[in-house]
Motif scaffolding. Structure first.
Motif, short mmCIF file in Angstrom:
data_model
loop_
_atom_site.label_atom_id
_atom_site.label_comp_id
_atom_site.label_asym_id
_atom_site.label_seq_id
_atom_site.Cartn_x
_atom_site.Cartn_y
_atom_site.Cartn_z
N VAL A 16 1.01 8.45 -5.17
CA VAL A 16 0.79 8.31 -3.73
C VAL A 16 1.67 7.20 -3.18
N SER A 17 1.87 7.21 -1.86
CA SER A 17 2.80 6.27 -1.23
C SER A 17 2.12 5.00 -0.76
N PHE A 18 0.86 4.79 -1.13
CA PHE A 18 0.14 3.60 -0.68
C PHE A 18 -0.51 2.92 -1.87
N SER A 19 -0.76 1.60 -1.70
CA SER A 19 -1.39 0.88 -2.80
C SER A 19 -2.73 0.28 -2.38
N VAL A 73 1.50 13.16 16.09
CA VAL A 73 0.83 12.64 14.90
C VAL A 73 1.62 11.47 14.37
N GLU A 74 1.01 10.30 14.28
CA GLU A 74 1.70 9.16 13.66
C GLU A 74 1.18 8.96 12.25
N VAL A 75 2.10 9.05 11.30
CA VAL A 75 1.78 8.92 9.88
C VAL A 75 1.96 7.45 9.47
N GLY A 76 0.95 6.86 8.87
CA GLY A 76 1.04 5.45 8.47
C GLY A 76 1.08 4.58 9.72
N SER A 77 0.05 4.72 10.53
CA SER A 77 0.04 4.09 11.86
C SER A 77 -0.29 2.60 11.81
N GLY A 78 -0.58 2.06 10.65
CA GLY A 78 -0.79 0.62 10.49
C GLY A 78 -1.90 0.12 11.41
N ALA A 79 -1.61 -0.93 12.16
CA ALA A 79 -2.62 -1.52 13.04
C ALA A 79 -2.75 -0.76 14.37
N VAL A 98 -2.80 8.49 11.58
CA VAL A 98 -3.15 8.77 10.18
C VAL A 98 -2.87 7.51 9.37
N GLU A 99 -3.90 6.95 8.79
CA GLU A 99 -3.74 5.68 8.06
C GLU A 99 -4.77 5.62 6.95
N VAL A 100 -4.35 5.13 5.78
CA VAL A 100 -5.30 5.03 4.66
C VAL A 100 -6.00 3.67 4.61
N TYR A 101 -5.38 2.63 5.17
CA TYR A 101 -5.85 1.26 4.96
C TYR A 101 -6.96 0.91 5.97
N ASP A 126 -4.77 10.46 3.36
CA ASP A 126 -3.39 10.54 2.91
C ASP A 126 -2.65 11.53 3.81
N ALA A 127 -1.57 11.05 4.42
CA ALA A 127 -0.81 11.88 5.36
C ALA A 127 -0.27 13.15 4.70
N VAL A 128 -0.07 13.10 3.41
CA VAL A 128 0.45 14.30 2.72
C VAL A 128 -0.55 15.44 2.88
N PHE A 147 8.55 2.86 9.94
CA PHE A 147 8.49 1.76 8.97
C PHE A 147 7.53 2.06 7.81
N PRO A 148 7.73 3.20 7.16
CA PRO A 148 6.91 3.49 5.97
C PRO A 148 7.17 2.43 4.89
N ASP A 149 6.19 2.22 4.03
CA ASP A 149 6.36 1.22 2.96
C ASP A 149 7.67 1.50 2.24
N PRO A 150 8.55 0.48 2.10
CA PRO A 150 9.90 0.73 1.58
C PRO A 150 9.97 1.00 0.08
N ARG A 160 8.00 6.48 -2.53
CA ARG A 160 8.34 6.62 -1.12
C ARG A 160 7.74 7.91 -0.53
N LEU A 161 7.33 7.78 0.72
CA LEU A 161 6.67 8.89 1.40
C LEU A 161 7.63 10.00 1.78
N VAL A 162 8.85 9.61 2.21
CA VAL A 162 9.77 10.62 2.75
C VAL A 162 10.59 11.24 1.62
N MET A 230 7.44 -2.45 19.77
CA MET A 230 7.87 -3.25 18.60
C MET A 230 6.63 -3.72 17.82
N THR A 231 6.54 -3.33 16.56
CA THR A 231 5.40 -3.78 15.75
C THR A 231 5.86 -4.93 14.85
N ARG A 232 4.91 -5.51 14.16
CA ARG A 232 5.22 -6.67 13.33
C ARG A 232 6.20 -6.29 12.22
N PHE A 233 6.19 -5.04 11.77
CA PHE A 233 7.09 -4.64 10.69
C PHE A 233 8.54 -4.59 11.18
N GLU A 234 8.74 -4.06 12.38
CA GLU A 234 10.09 -4.00 12.92
C GLU A 234 10.58 -5.43 13.21
C1 LIG Z 1 4.73 -0.85 6.45
S1 LIG Z 1 3.32 -0.22 7.24
C2 LIG Z 1 3.93 0.25 8.85
C3 LIG Z 1 2.83 0.47 9.85
C4 LIG Z 1 3.27 0.96 11.23
N1 LIG Z 1 3.95 2.25 11.17
C5 LIG Z 1 4.14 -0.06 11.92
O1 LIG Z 1 5.33 0.18 12.12
O2 LIG Z 1 3.59 -1.12 12.27
C6 LIG Z 1 3.10 1.34 6.44
C7 LIG Z 1 1.67 1.89 6.60
O3 LIG Z 1 1.61 3.22 6.08
C8 LIG Z 1 0.35 3.39 5.44
N2 LIG Z 1 0.53 4.50 4.49
C9 LIG Z 1 1.34 4.53 3.39
N3 LIG Z 1 1.29 5.73 2.81
C10 LIG Z 1 0.42 6.49 3.55
C11 LIG Z 1 -0.05 7.82 3.42
N4 LIG Z 1 0.36 8.61 2.44
N5 LIG Z 1 -0.94 8.27 4.33
C12 LIG Z 1 -1.37 7.46 5.34
N6 LIG Z 1 -0.96 6.19 5.50
C13 LIG Z 1 -0.08 5.71 4.62
C14 LIG Z 1 0.09 2.04 4.79
O4 LIG Z 1 -1.27 1.85 4.52
C15 LIG Z 1 0.63 1.08 5.87
O5 LIG Z 1 -0.39 0.72 6.78
#
Ligand SMILES: C[S@@+](CC[C@H](N)C(=O)[O-])C[C@H]1O[C@@H](n2cnc3c(N)ncnc32)[C@H](O)[C@@H]1O
Length: 252
Positions: A16-19, A73-79, A98-101, A126-128, A147-150, A160-162, A230-234
């Protein structure tokens, strides 16, 4: 929906793409969860793991949002900053975050609830699974992955998710005129995103060959998406001198 605390159990067979799933909620975020989850957080049937969605389940967007509207649909929408900003700016569309955390989900619920937005729902999954089976085929106007987890260490790149598999699933849920938007501040991941989508028969890169960068002269990167707050990751990426890469893919 209230996901149980603890590790992902039972474990999935695929990577999976998340920890992280769980994390402490402060009093404000717990309060937001208690107040808004019933209304805003989708209670989806689960499959083999806590973040899974039963493959037989399909979202009924009209019933969920109480209307028929374009769905983003926003995948990994963070905060939740990007989805909340976009939903406020475009009340005629519906948005699924869509967010797992769990703390990210709670922060999103707090923001949506505080602004009284009626066009956002959140799913902790899980967005998958969400793009793969939960969203009916051809039902989505746009999928966003910002900004998916790099997973930049070479031993982690497989997380990686993509990937080509994700591209296939995203193509399946998008409507015929649908769009896939991506952004990352990791140059090699940007190239991976561009190459994965270029190899897919389902997408046309709107900026193919344009906006070449020092990192990769073949280009294919779009101007920054103005609809993305602009989010904190960007901000973090820019602060350490990384370039931000946007991609815009049309469903072919
Ligand atoms: C680096 S953060 C970026 C958050 C947001 N997109 C932003 O730009 O602020 C990546 C987020 O994707 C979530 N994530 C990673 N893999 C995921 C998955 N398969 N399904 C849903 N969320 C996922 C993580 O939990 C994390 O919150």
């Amino acid at each position: 929906m209230a996901a149980a605390e603890g590790p992902e159990q039972p474990f999935r067979r695929r990577t999976v793409s998340f920890s992280r799933l769980d994390g402490r909620l402060n009093a404000r975020h717990q309060g937001a969860w208690d107040r808004f989850a019933g209304e805003l957080l989708l209670d989806v049937p689960r499959g083999e793991a806590r973040t899974s969605v039963d493959p037989a389940y399909r979202l009924d967007a009209a019933a969920t949002f109480g209307r028929t509207a374009p769905l983003v649909v926003e995948v990994g929408s963070g905060a939740g900053d990007a989805v909340v900003h976009a939903a406020a700016a475009r009340p005629e569309a519906d948005f699924l975050a869509v967010e797992v955390y769990r703390p990210g989900v709670a922060q999103t619920l707090a923001k949506v609830g505080a602004q009284g937005l009626t066009n956002v729902r959140v799913v902790q999954a899980d967005a998958v699974d969400v793009v793969g089976t939960m969203l009916p085929r051809g039902s989505v106007e746009q999928v966003w992955v910002f900004f998916p987890d790099p997973w930049h260490k070479s031993r982690h790149v497989k997380r990686r998710l993509v990937t080509p598999e994700l591209a296939e699933l995203v193509a399946g849920c998008l409507a015929p005129q649908g769009l896939w938007r991506l952004a990352t501040d990791w140059a090699d991941y940007a190239v991976q995103m561009r190459d994965v989508t270029a190899a897919s028969p389902h997408f046309t890169n709107r900026y193919a060959g344009r906006l070449a960068s020092a990192h990769d002269p073949r280009g294919g990167f779009a101007p920054r998406f103005e609809g993305r707050v602009m989010t904190r990751f960007e901000r973090k990426g820019l602060a350490v001198g990384r370039q931000v890469f946007d991609l815009v893919l049309d469903r072919a």
